[in-house]
Scaffold this motif. Structure first.
Motif, PDB file in Angstrom:
ATOM      1  N   LYS A 138      54.566  44.869  37.334  1.00 20.14           N
ATOM      2  CA  LYS A 138      53.652  45.941  37.357  1.00 20.14           C
ATOM      3  C   LYS A 138      52.579  45.374  36.287  1.00 20.14           C
ATOM      4  O   LYS A 138      52.719  44.636  35.290  1.00 20.14           O
ATOM      5  N   LYS A 139      51.106  45.998  36.689  1.00 22.92           N
ATOM      6  CA  LYS A 139      50.149  45.843  35.845  1.00 22.92           C
ATOM      7  C   LYS A 139      50.315  47.041  34.952  1.00 22.92           C
ATOM      8  O   LYS A 139      50.176  48.006  35.306  1.00 22.92           O
ATOM      9  N   LEU A 140      50.417  46.992  33.623  1.00 21.03           N
ATOM     10  CA  LEU A 140      50.513  48.129  32.894  1.00 21.03           C
ATOM     11  C   LEU A 140      49.126  48.748  32.441  1.00 21.03           C
ATOM     12  O   LEU A 140      49.058  49.987  32.257  1.00 21.03           O
ATOM     13  N   TRP A 141      48.130  48.043  32.261  1.00 21.29           N
ATOM     14  CA  TRP A 141      46.753  48.357  32.010  1.00 21.29           C
ATOM     15  C   TRP A 141      45.739  47.519  32.092  1.00 21.29           C
ATOM     16  O   TRP A 141      46.026  46.329  32.503  1.00 21.29           O
ATOM     17  N   ASN A 142      44.468  47.827  32.228  1.00 24.77           N
ATOM     18  CA  ASN A 142      43.421  46.786  32.270  1.00 24.77           C
ATOM     19  C   ASN A 142      42.227  47.367  31.414  1.00 24.77           C
ATOM     20  O   ASN A 142      41.967  48.657  31.402  1.00 24.77           O
ATOM     21  N   LYS A 143      41.487  46.541  30.568  1.00 25.30           N
ATOM     22  CA  LYS A 143      40.509  47.079  29.660  1.00 25.30           C
ATOM     23  C   LYS A 143      39.332  46.050  29.728  1.00 25.30           C
ATOM     24  O   LYS A 143      39.581  44.826  30.165  1.00 25.30           O
ATOM     25  N   THR A 144      38.142  46.546  29.195  1.00 28.73           N
ATOM     26  CA  THR A 144      36.985  45.729  29.257  1.00 28.73           C
ATOM     27  C   THR A 144      36.245  46.090  28.062  1.00 28.73           C
ATOM     28  O   THR A 144      36.622  46.823  27.428  1.00 28.73           O
ATOM     29  N   ALA A 145      35.297  45.403  27.550  1.00 19.78           N
ATOM     30  CA  ALA A 145      34.633  45.486  26.468  1.00 19.78           C
ATOM     31  C   ALA A 145      33.225  45.217  26.752  1.00 19.78           C
ATOM     32  O   ALA A 145      33.043  44.271  27.535  1.00 19.78           O
ATOM     33  N   LYS A 146      32.094  45.600  25.795  1.00 15.52           N
ATOM     34  CA  LYS A 146      30.742  45.419  26.184  1.00 15.52           C
ATOM     35  C   LYS A 146      30.046  44.947  24.960  1.00 15.52           C
ATOM     36  O   LYS A 146      30.539  45.144  23.840  1.00 15.52           O
ATOM     37  N   SER A 147      28.982  44.067  25.312  1.00 17.40           N
ATOM     38  CA  SER A 147      28.224  43.515  24.156  1.00 17.40           C
ATOM     39  C   SER A 147      26.893  44.067  24.613  1.00 17.40           C
ATOM     40  O   SER A 147      26.233  43.734  25.489  1.00 17.40           O
ATOM     41  N   GLY A 148      26.422  45.193  24.011  1.00 19.91           N
ATOM     42  CA  GLY A 148      25.347  45.848  24.428  1.00 19.91           C
ATOM     43  C   GLY A 148      25.513  46.647  25.647  1.00 19.91           C
ATOM     44  O   GLY A 148      26.703  47.499  25.552  1.00 19.91           O
ATOM     45  N   ASP A 149      24.956  46.599  26.603  1.00 19.05           N
ATOM     46  CA  ASP A 149      25.501  47.287  27.953  1.00 19.05           C
ATOM     47  C   ASP A 149      25.868  46.226  28.967  1.00 19.05           C
ATOM     48  O   ASP A 149      26.080  46.742  30.257  1.00 19.05           O
ATOM     49  N   ARG A 150      26.387  45.344  28.513  1.00 20.16           N
ATOM     50  CA  ARG A 150      26.765  44.257  29.517  1.00 20.16           C
ATOM     51  C   ARG A 150      28.032  43.821  29.076  1.00 20.16           C
ATOM     52  O   ARG A 150      28.728  43.905  28.042  1.00 20.16           O
ATOM     53  N   PRO A 151      29.148  43.884  30.282  1.00 17.92           N
ATOM     54  CA  PRO A 151      30.681  43.549  29.852  1.00 17.92           C
ATOM     55  C   PRO A 151      30.810  41.883  29.257  1.00 17.92           C
ATOM     56  O   PRO A 151      30.007  41.071  29.828  1.00 17.92           O
ATOM     57  N   ILE A 152      31.700  41.955  28.274  1.00 20.52           N
ATOM     58  CA  ILE A 152      31.946  40.608  27.769  1.00 20.52           C
ATOM     59  C   ILE A 152      32.681  39.824  28.580  1.00 20.52           C
ATOM     60  O   ILE A 152      33.817  40.312  29.236  1.00 20.52           O
ATOM     61  N   ARG A 153      32.334  38.454  28.929  1.00 22.65           N
ATOM     62  CA  ARG A 153      32.914  37.729  29.575  1.00 22.65           C
ATOM     63  C   ARG A 153      34.022  36.726  28.826  1.00 22.65           C
ATOM     64  O   ARG A 153      33.524  36.070  27.716  1.00 22.65           O
ATOM     65  N   TRP A 154      35.225  37.023  28.903  1.00 18.73           N
ATOM     66  CA  TRP A 154      36.437  36.453  28.246  1.00 18.73           C
ATOM     67  C   TRP A 154      36.364  35.005  28.273  1.00 18.73           C
ATOM     68  O   TRP A 154      36.727  34.521  29.373  1.00 18.73           O
ATOM     69  N   ASP A 155      36.492  34.122  27.310  1.00 18.47           N
ATOM     70  CA  ASP A 155      36.806  32.698  27.480  1.00 18.47           C
ATOM     71  C   ASP A 155      38.561  32.402  27.311  1.00 18.47           C
ATOM     72  O   ASP A 155      38.607  31.345  27.817  1.00 18.47           O
ATOM     73  N   ASN A 156      39.188  33.296  26.655  1.00 21.39           N
ATOM     74  CA  ASN A 156      40.661  32.949  26.416  1.00 21.39           C
ATOM     75  C   ASN A 156      41.421  34.343  26.303  1.00 21.39           C
ATOM     76  O   ASN A 156      40.702  35.119  25.944  1.00 21.39           O
ATOM     77  N   VAL A 157      42.644  34.287  26.620  1.00 23.09           N
ATOM     78  CA  VAL A 157      43.623  35.304  26.152  1.00 23.09           C
ATOM     79  C   VAL A 157      44.887  34.912  25.722  1.00 23.09           C
ATOM     80  O   VAL A 157      45.294  33.959  26.145  1.00 23.09           O
ATOM     81  N   THR A 158      45.529  35.734  24.865  1.00 19.29           N
ATOM     82  CA  THR A 158      46.827  35.217  24.275  1.00 19.29           C
ATOM     83  C   THR A 158      47.522  36.533  23.895  1.00 19.29           C
ATOM     84  O   THR A 158      47.069  37.457  23.815  1.00 19.29           O
ATOM     85  N   VAL A 159      48.837  36.116  23.629  1.00 19.00           N
ATOM     86  CA  VAL A 159      49.780  37.124  23.066  1.00 19.00           C
ATOM     87  C   VAL A 159      50.305  36.898  21.777  1.00 19.00           C
ATOM     88  O   VAL A 159      51.017  35.446  21.860  1.00 19.00           O
ATOM     89  N   SER A 160      50.525  37.674  20.877  1.00 18.72           N
ATOM     90  CA  SER A 160      51.455  37.524  19.727  1.00 18.72           C
ATOM     91  C   SER A 160      51.966  38.886  19.362  1.00 18.72           C
ATOM     92  O   SER A 160      51.204  39.781  19.236  1.00 18.72           O
ATOM     93  N   ALA A 161      53.098  38.781  18.935  1.00 19.47           N
ATOM     94  CA  ALA A 161      53.783  40.131  18.824  1.00 19.47           C
ATOM     95  C   ALA A 161      53.513  41.064  19.784  1.00 19.47           C
ATOM     96  O   ALA A 161      53.736  40.819  21.050  1.00 19.47           O
ATOM     97  N   ASN A 162      53.117  42.262  19.617  1.00 20.33           N
ATOM     98  CA  ASN A 162      52.728  43.397  20.378  1.00 20.33           C
ATOM     99  C   ASN A 162      51.282  43.490  20.698  1.00 20.33           C
ATOM    100  O   ASN A 162      50.874  44.483  21.239  1.00 20.33           O
TER     101      ASN A 162
END
Length: 610
Positions: free
Chosen positions: A299-323
């Motif tokens: 299951k996909k639990l959730w999905n999120k985005t963030a913005k820089s000004g009025d444009r969505p941020i393009r993420w270069d990497n993602v990781t997990v630590s603890a929760n």
């Protein structure tokens, strides 16, 4: 950084036939056989240099063709769907540019001519369709053009072992943290046990998905839990039974997975970044979506985005630590609670420095950038994963533009300091006390002696062929000729003490014709993959952390058809996971260049000893 020549084709000598094909798992919708290209890609990129001579058709009388550890040079990333520069064109650096000299990866999802695998041990040696030298040259050129457009896999290949993680994930053969079971270099039992028979058979194969003609899509990410082997396809993540290959679940996505965490929580939750739509030949939709995935439940639990000004941020990497799920970019870093998706912190427009990326696992470490290109100041910060509060900080020398997190516990950072000929994103390793932020040792990684590479440009947690454990650094050496042989080559894995920065004297030799690559730690032992010679199958071995005695855990069939598939998934360019007698190898690119071949290609293949 100099640009090494493209790898020559790796063509085994001819052999006999192979047994009748066995029943395969049902073909998945949309899966097909990528086509071989009729010519080298254009799109304004320089053409490839003249190809090397074809591979021998008899047991070699000269050193056998070896994909090697060379890596194409610096180049600008093309958009999705565009065929990338076959051998890389040097691009000038500049502030605001993010050139990727390590993105071009042979073997990632590009067509490798194979025959359907026979999932039984004991096949007669050899077999399968013979490849002409001319075709081998074309294939070698094709596999050299793969470009990391947004990477993360998880290999990856095997990630570092974490006591907190019951799910293994892959994003490269990168290093793992020191396990609590490690004893600092003395003999220590790992979790991996020697099976009653180490001879493996093919458990299942996943056909490679077929993208539109003349396109390449990322299929980053593979993970292994007690009940699921999960692998990214084109705009989806699919869970399979790890023994049978039966599809257990599918999570559909609007676009390709462009980044994938190499870590997961103890209950099997990980994170990915993906595009909000399918890319075209003209442009990418942008790696703007972050999601948490429950691997066991599918299951996909959730999905999120963030913005820089009025444009969505393009993420270069993602990781997990603890929760915590943490993602970095040139606009700054963001973090979310892995269960609820609640925002923990986000980029601030007023910040003069920014979190370019994070290393996860047992600790959470940020690579924070300050200053302009050429005068860059990198800060390596161990932070509280719940609040983002800085626990300790180490400031690297001004002028080092990129750094990679090899391990967060103990904290080990890699960087290419200056332009070092032959270096692939790593010329020096920094061991740092993550409680105080003080430098413990600085280790020179001579590219003429050791083999390792990192992509710290955009994916700070993306190192290959380097593992950390027992407060030691484990590195493979460059290949060397076998004494008394005219063509056989081999290498070793050596240990370097993180306190003194010197070799310990421990050395594990691969053996004639084999090449050792460390994958991860298993307790106090080093788990490694042995790439085979032309007439053998690959092996998984464990190396005792104290005695450095090697013990074989698995050996793949030596039949040509199986070996062709296995050697198309090189450990330095693919995702490799091993646990409990099962080996999973996978691609991170899917391509179709509109050729005429109808042979099956594989996204992933699983081997097992039981």
């Amino acid at each position: 950084m100099t640009q090494p020549p493209p790898p020559p084709p790796n063509q085994p000598p001819p052999g006999g036939g192979f047994g009748p094909p066995q029943d395969q798992p049902p073909q998945q919708p949309g899966f097909g056989a990528p086509q071989l290209p009729a010519q080298q890609p254009g799109y304004g990129y320089p053409q490839a240099p003249p190809p090397p001579q074809g591979a021998p058709q008899t047991p070699p009388q000269a050193p056998p063709a070896d994909p090697g550890y060379g890596y194409p040079g610096q180049q600008q990333q093309p958009s999705y769907g565009q065929q990338p520069n076959p051998y890389g064109q040097q691009q000038p650096g500049g502030y605001g540019q993010q050139p990727n000299p390590y993105g071009q990866q042979p073997g990632y999802g590009y067509p490798q001519p194979t025959m359907p695998l026979h999932p039984q041990p004991g096949q007669p040696a050899g077999g399968g369709r013979k490849i002409s030298p001319q075709l081998a040259i074309i294939v070698a050129a094709v596999v050299a053009i793969a470009l990391i457009v947004g990477g993360g896999v998880w290999y990856a290949s095997s990630s570092g072992d974490d006591k907190k993680d019951t799910a293994s994930s892959s994003g490269g053969t990168g290093g793992g943290g020191d396990e609590k079971g490690g004893t600092g270099g003395t003999s220590s039992k790992g979790d991996e046990k020697v099976p009653s028979s180490t001879a493996s058979s093919v458990l299942f194969q996943v056909p490679q998905p077929k993208p539109p003609v003349d396109t390449t899509y990322t299929v980053n990410g593979s993970w292994l839990t007690d009940t699921v082997y999960a692998k990214s396809g084109i705009a989806e993540v699919v869970g399979y039974d790890p023994d049978k290959g039966t599809k257990l679940w599918t999570i559909k996505l609007p676009g390709p997975v462009c980044q994938a965490s190499r870590h997961a929580t103890e209950n099997g939750v990980t994170a990915i970044a993906y595009e909000p739509g399918m890319p075209t030949k003209e442009r990418t939709a942008g790696c703007s979506e972050i999601a948490a995935i429950d691997l066991n439940a599918g299951k996909k639990l959730w999905n999120k985005t963030a913005k820089s000004g009025d444009r969505p941020i393009r993420w270069d990497n993602v990781t997990v630590s603890a929760n915590t799920v943490a993602a970095g970019s040139t606009s700054g870093g963001g973090a979310w609670d892995i269960e609820s998706g609640k925002s923990l912190w986000a980029p601030k427009p007023t910040d003069t420095c920014y979190d370019a990326g994070y290393g996860g696992g047992e600790k959470l470490v940020a690579v924070r950038k300050c200053g302009s290109y050429g005068q860059r100041q990198l800060q390596i910060q161990t932070i509280d994963p719940a609040s983002g509060k800085v626990i300790s900080e180490y400031k690297m020398a001004t002028g080092i533009e990129y750094a990679s997190i090899v391990s967060t516990e103990p904290l080990v950072v890699a960087a290419e300091v200056g332009e070092v000929e032959g270096a692939q994103g790593i010329s020096d390793v920094f061991a740092i006390d993550n409680k105080t932020g003080k430098l413990r040792s600085r280790i020179s990684v001579d590219p003429e002696k050791y083999v390792a590479r990192c992509d710290g440009i955009s994916r700070v947690e993306y190192c290959f062929q380097i593992v950390v454990g027992n407060d030691r650094l484990y590195l493979p050496t460059e290949e060397r000729e076998v004494t008394g042989s005219d063509y056989s080559r081999t290498n070793s894995i050596v240990a370097i003490d993180l306190n003194s920065g010197k070799e310990t004297g421990q050395r594990a030799d691969a053996g004639d014709g084999y090449t050792l690559t460390p994958l991860r730690m298993d307790g106090g032992n080093v788990l490694a993959y042995k790439r085979p010679p032309y007439d053998k199958g690959g092996q998984i071995v464990t190396i005792d952390g104290g005695t450095f005695k090697e013990t074989k855990l698995l050996e793949n069939p030596a039949t040509e058809v199986v070996r062709d598939v296995e050697t198309s998934m090189l450990p330095e360019y693919s995702e490799i996971l091993y646990h409990d007698g099962r080996l999973f190898m996978a691609q991170v690119y899917a391509s179709d260049f509109g050729g005429s071949s109808t042979e099956k290609e594989y996204l992933a293949v699983a081997f097992g000893t039981k």
